[in-house]
Design an enzyme around this catalytic site. Structure first.
Site, mmCIF file in Angstrom:
data_model
loop_
_atom_site.group_PDB
_atom_site.id
_atom_site.type_symbol
_atom_site.label_atom_id
_atom_site.label_comp_id
_atom_site.label_asym_id
_atom_site.label_seq_id
_atom_site.Cartn_x
_atom_site.Cartn_y
_atom_site.Cartn_z
ATOM 1 N N GLY A 209 -60.866 -7.250 16.503
ATOM 2 C CA GLY A 209 -61.695 -6.408 17.372
ATOM 3 C C GLY A 209 -61.524 -4.936 17.029
ATOM 4 C CG ASP B 216 -65.689 -16.067 14.948
ATOM 5 O OD1 ASP B 216 -66.756 -16.706 14.964
ATOM 6 O OD2 ASP B 216 -64.944 -15.956 15.945
ATOM 7 C CE1 TYR C 9 -60.605 -7.269 32.287
ATOM 8 C CE2 TYR C 9 -61.390 -8.211 30.240
ATOM 9 C CZ TYR C 9 -60.704 -7.225 30.917
ATOM 10 O OH TYR C 9 -60.118 -6.190 30.225
ATOM 11 C CG LEU D 241 -65.301 -2.645 13.496
ATOM 12 C CD1 LEU D 241 -66.549 -2.999 12.702
ATOM 13 C CD2 LEU D 241 -64.588 -1.444 12.870
ATOM 14 N N GLY D 242 -64.078 -2.159 18.178
ATOM 15 C CA GLY D 242 -64.366 -2.025 19.620
ATOM 16 C C GLY D 242 -63.860 -0.701 20.156
ATOM 17 C CD GLN D 243 -63.220 1.958 25.813
ATOM 18 O OE1 GLN D 243 -63.019 0.905 26.407
ATOM 19 N NE2 GLN D 243 -63.210 3.122 26.434
ATOM 20 C CG ASP E 282 -64.987 -6.350 15.234
ATOM 21 O OD1 ASP E 282 -64.566 -5.388 15.913
ATOM 22 O OD2 ASP E 282 -65.616 -7.310 15.714
ATOM 23 C CB ILE E 283 -67.378 -10.802 14.867
ATOM 24 C CG1 ILE E 283 -68.039 -12.155 14.616
ATOM 25 C CG2 ILE E 283 -68.329 -9.822 15.551
ATOM 26 C CD1 ILE E 283 -68.102 -13.044 15.814
ATOM 27 C CE LYS F 213 -57.944 -8.751 29.175
ATOM 28 N NZ LYS F 213 -57.644 -8.683 27.739
HETATM 29 C C1 VAH Z 1 -63.314 -3.421 32.089
HETATM 30 N N1 VAH Z 1 -62.636 -1.468 30.777
HETATM 31 O O1 VAH Z 1 -63.892 -2.651 32.824
HETATM 32 C C2 VAH Z 1 -62.293 -2.853 31.118
HETATM 33 C C3 VAH Z 1 -60.916 -2.859 31.717
HETATM 34 C C4 VAH Z 1 -59.575 -2.238 33.700
HETATM 35 C C5 VAH Z 1 -60.908 -2.236 33.112
HETATM 36 O O2 VAH Z 1 -60.369 -4.124 31.740
HETATM 37 O O3 VAH Z 1 -63.526 -4.601 32.117
#
Ligand code: VAH
Length: 318
Positions: free
Chosen positions: A6, A50, A139, A8-10, A32-33, A143
């Site tokens: 990842g 990937d 999400y 190339l992500g934030q 990255d993918i 986590k």
């Molecule tokens: C999001 N920027 O908004 C991420 C992060 C705590 C926020 O996990 O999903």
């Protein structure tokens, strides 16, 4: 050598550059993918990986003889909520493959967790390092499961896994994609371009936040910390500030007079935000590996506006 997924992500797009500065360009393999024309993709070793493809990940790690894996490829909260099954498969399948790769090549391992790992039944103010974690988003489920899986790989296989529960991260290089805290990034772009912003998160909604330079510093400090001092591993609470839309708008107005915020609340992302803490306690990170940060809200605002004006090549009379 370090392999980043990842990349190339934030986070990845800036972490790649920072690690190349410190450890040498050829020692940091960005993956990255797909490839793009960013500095992270063009300025050093890059491979298409990937993360749902274990074979390629292991082959790439062996090809470059990596001894550190930083696994950043994932779907963020709002996207994960819209595509929960895809999110489980990518976030958990990718993490399992990255951990298996680290075990196979005996690499140190980092992956981010999030304040999103906490849920509505978690104490909301000064949230402790060790507390109730029953998130109500896909999400958050990813986590919490990810933290437990990374700790498992440490206890069961001796993989040196370490992680950080990141707050919302604010940066001007690569925009975040599909997050809930993204309003705190968008607001700066809109302020510089149009002098106003319509927020999808309601006033009075507090979330932890951190400027990207502090996030990169935290990753490097954690990975270089003496393992004998680590009581926790996956994952440490870290935060630099907590604010609501009104407070970040007031900070921006100090540097862009006349800046105005208005509201058009998105119920989905508002509900996600309300299930997260208002502020978390970073004491364990400070005590176990010396976590510290440099940017508070106004210092971040000043830097973001300066950098975005350069980036957007707007010459606004200051
Ligand atoms: C999001 N920027 O908004 C991420 C992060 C705590 C926020 O996990 O999903």
């Amino acid at each position: 050598r370090i392999m980043i997924t990842g990349a190339l992500g934030q986070i990845g797009s800036e972490l790649t550059l920072k690690l190349r500065e410190i450890y040498g360009t050829d020692n940091v393999i960005a993956t990255d993918i797909k490839k793009n024309d960013s500095e992270a993709a063009q300025g050093g070793p890059f491979e298409i990986v990937d993360v749902t493809d274990l074979k390629t990940m292991v082959e790439t790690a062996k090809k470059y003889k990596v001894d550190t894996i930083m696994h950043l490829a994932a779907l963020l909260s709002a996207t994960a909520e819209a595509k929960p099954v895809f999110a489980w498969n990518l976030n958990m399948g990718g993490l399992m493959n990255a951990l298996e790769t680290a075990r196979e090549v005996n690499a140190q391992f980092f992956t981010p967790s999030s304040i999103g790992a906490f849920g509505p039944s978690t104490p909301k103010d000064n949230t402790p390092q060790d507390t109730i974690m029953r998130p109500t988003t896909m999400y958050g489920v990813n986590k919490v499961a990810g933290e437990l899986l990374a700790d498992y790989y440490f206890h069961k296989f001796g993989v040196d896994t370490r992680g950080l529960r990141f707050p919302g991260l604010i940066s001007y290089v690569a925009p975040p994609g599909g997050g809930t805290t993204d309003y705190a990034v968008e607001i700066y772009y809109e302020a510089v371009k149009n002098g106003r912003y319509t927020s999808y998160i309601d006033k009075g909604t507090y979330m932890d936040m951190m400027y990207m330079p502090d996030a990169l510093k935290a990753i490097i400090d954690l990975m270089e910390a003496d393992p004998a001092k680590l009581v926790h591993r996956n994952s440490f609470n870290v935060s630099a500030m907590s604010f609501d839309p009104e407070e970040i708008a007031a900070s921006i107005a100090k540097y862009i007079p006349g800046f105005k915020i208005s509201y058009n609340v998105d119920p989905v992302r508002q509900q996600i935000a309300e299930s997260w803490p208002n502020s978390i306690d970073s004491t364990a990170a400070k005590e176990e590996w010396g976590f510290s940060y440099d940017y508070d809200l106004d210092k971040m605002t000043k830097d973001m506006i300066e950098k975005l004006r350069q980036k957007l090549e707007l010459k606004i009379p200051s």
